[in-house]
Write a protein that holds these residues in place. Structure first.
Motif, short mmCIF file in Angstrom:
data_model
loop_
_atom_site.label_atom_id
_atom_site.label_comp_id
_atom_site.label_asym_id
_atom_site.label_seq_id
_atom_site.Cartn_x
_atom_site.Cartn_y
_atom_site.Cartn_z
N ILE A 88 1.08 -1.15 -0.01
CA ILE A 88 -0.02 0.10 -0.03
C ILE A 88 0.87 1.21 0.08
N ASN A 89 0.77 1.97 -1.06
CA ASN A 89 1.72 3.24 -1.24
C ASN A 89 0.86 4.44 -0.94
N LYS A 90 0.91 4.96 0.40
CA LYS A 90 0.31 6.14 0.90
C LYS A 90 1.35 6.72 1.81
N LEU A 179 14.74 -7.99 -1.40
CA LEU A 179 15.01 -7.66 -2.78
C LEU A 179 14.94 -6.08 -2.92
N GLY A 180 15.75 -5.56 -3.96
CA GLY A 180 15.69 -4.38 -4.66
C GLY A 180 14.64 -4.53 -5.82
N ALA A 181 14.66 -3.60 -6.58
CA ALA A 181 13.61 -3.35 -7.78
C ALA A 181 13.67 -4.24 -8.91
N VAL A 182 12.69 -4.84 -8.98
CA VAL A 182 12.43 -5.93 -9.86
C VAL A 182 11.07 -5.76 -10.83
N GLN A 183 11.38 -5.70 -11.96
CA GLN A 183 10.31 -4.96 -12.73
C GLN A 183 8.66 -5.98 -12.81
N THR A 184 7.80 -5.49 -12.25
CA THR A 184 6.46 -6.29 -11.81
C THR A 184 5.65 -5.25 -11.58
N GLU A 185 4.09 -5.81 -11.28
CA GLU A 185 3.20 -4.65 -10.88
C GLU A 185 3.23 -4.09 -9.77
N MET A 186 3.94 -4.91 -8.94
CA MET A 186 4.09 -4.00 -7.45
C MET A 186 5.06 -3.03 -7.49
N LEU A 187 6.26 -3.14 -8.50
CA LEU A 187 6.96 -2.10 -8.49
C LEU A 187 6.54 -0.71 -8.77
N GLN A 189 3.53 -0.22 -8.74
CA GLN A 189 2.62 0.50 -7.92
C GLN A 189 3.24 1.47 -6.83
N ALA A 190 4.81 0.95 -6.48
CA ALA A 190 5.44 1.63 -5.45
C ALA A 190 6.24 2.81 -6.28
N PHE A 191 6.84 2.39 -7.40
CA PHE A 191 7.49 3.67 -8.08
C PHE A 191 7.17 3.59 -9.61
N PRO A 192 5.75 4.49 -9.84
CA PRO A 192 5.26 4.50 -11.18
C PRO A 192 6.04 5.03 -12.06
N GLY A 193 6.34 4.39 -13.21
CA GLY A 193 7.19 4.66 -14.29
C GLY A 193 8.71 4.22 -14.26
N PHE A 194 9.16 3.73 -13.08
CA PHE A 194 10.74 3.48 -12.61
C PHE A 194 10.99 2.12 -13.44
N LYS A 195 12.10 1.90 -14.21
CA LYS A 195 12.33 0.93 -14.93
C LYS A 195 13.39 0.08 -14.16
N GLN A 199 14.63 -8.07 -14.29
CA GLN A 199 13.38 -8.48 -14.75
C GLN A 199 12.87 -9.89 -13.99
N ALA A 200 11.57 -10.16 -13.77
CA ALA A 200 11.10 -11.32 -12.71
C ALA A 200 11.67 -12.57 -13.10
#
Ligand SMILES: NC(=O)c1ccc[n+]([C@@H]2O[C@H](COP(=O)([O-])OP(=O)(O)OC[C@H]3O[C@@H](n4cnc5c(N)ncnc54)[C@H](OP(=O)(O)O)[C@@H]3O)[C@@H](O)[C@H]2O)c1
Length: 231
Positions: A88-90, A179-187, A189-195, A199-200
């Motif tokens: 939940i990103n709030k 884990l650090g950033a991995v390209q998924t739906e959750m990422l 949500q957390a960091f929109p647009g971040f590449k 990869q998963a």
């Protein structure tokens, strides 16, 4: 002998790819998630090595459904990957009690409950692998909007250390990969647009191998797995 592992959160993202990877390496996988479409895709990928259970891990009855499946298929557990996660990103001031409760229910209480309820089905020399996050790793960079999520992942790390101490006499190991950033739906949500740099499917290979073999070298460890998130 063919190993059997349980993976929660296997309908998409990292869990989905780890189920595919391990099944392709001739490991039996019980794949758990709430939504059926990803689970169907897993069955289509490898019907022989993948069992699917459509379950909500926050439902206390989910343990019974897993135990029934283990009994029916005469399976013990060589490894469990507690991968299912909620983010939940709030901003902190907007997080409700319900937000906090659902964060902790999915990311910490459910892995704890499942581990307790399934413990007598674990084989000798088995591995509990918790999927944490760099956000929950002490001393890492922290980000606005992720306080509840990061707190649950920090708790999961400490649970890992406690389980390793308590289960050593049963020859069951526990580790946590942050884990650090991995390209998924959750990422997204957390960091929109971040590449993300990973990869998963690539992360899945590391996690799958670690689930099967990492406990030969590690027990009770909270390990950062990142190339992009400075600590
Ligand atoms: N991606 C990243 O950059 C990153 C970084 C650090 C840590 N992580 C951690 O890695 C893990 C996997 O993340 P991901 O990025 O692959 O996320 P994702 O794409 O959002 O997938 C999450 C998975 O969890 C399942 N899930 C959620 N709630 C569930 C519940 N109540 N019962 C059963 N299954 C549930 C979802 O399936 P259903 O909705 O079908 O139930 C889905 O399969 C998470 O623990 C996450 O916190 C990810």
């Amino acid at each position: 002998m063919q190993k059997h592992v349980i993976i929660t959160g296997a309908s998409r993202g990292i869990g989905f790819e780890t189920a595919k990877y391990l099944a392709s390496k001739n490991t039996l996988v019980t794949a758990i998630a709430r939504s059926v479409s990803g689970l169907r895709e897993l069955k289509a990928f490898n019907n022989e090595n993948i069992f699917t259970l459509q379950l909500d891990i926050t439902d206390p009855k989910s343990s019974h459904a897993i135990i029934n499946h283990l009994n029916k298929s005469e399976l013990y557990i060589n490894g469990i990957l507690h991968n299912a996660g909620l983010l939940i990103n709030k901003p902190f001031m907007e997080l409700s009690d319900a937000d906090w409760e659902s964060q902790f229910r999915v990311n910490l209480l459910s892995p704890a409950r499942l581990t307790r309820n399934l413990l007598d089905r674990f084989s000798d020399n088995s591995h509990i692998l918790n999927i944490g996050s760099m956000g929950g790793y002490q001393g890492s960079s922290k980000f606005s909007g992720l306080s509840a999520y990061s707190a649950t992942k920090g708790g999961l790390g400490i649970l890992t250390e406690c389980l390793a101490a308590e289960l050593e006499s049963k020859n069951i190991s526990a580790n946590c990969l942050c884990l650090g950033a991995v390209q998924t739906e959750m990422l997204e949500q957390a960091f929109p647009g971040f590449k993300a740099p990973i990869q998963a499917n690539s992360m899945a290979e590391y996690i799958g191998d670690f689930l099967l073999y990492g406990h030969k070298f590690y027990n009770g460890q909270i390990l950062p797995v990142t190339i992009g998130n400075p600590t």
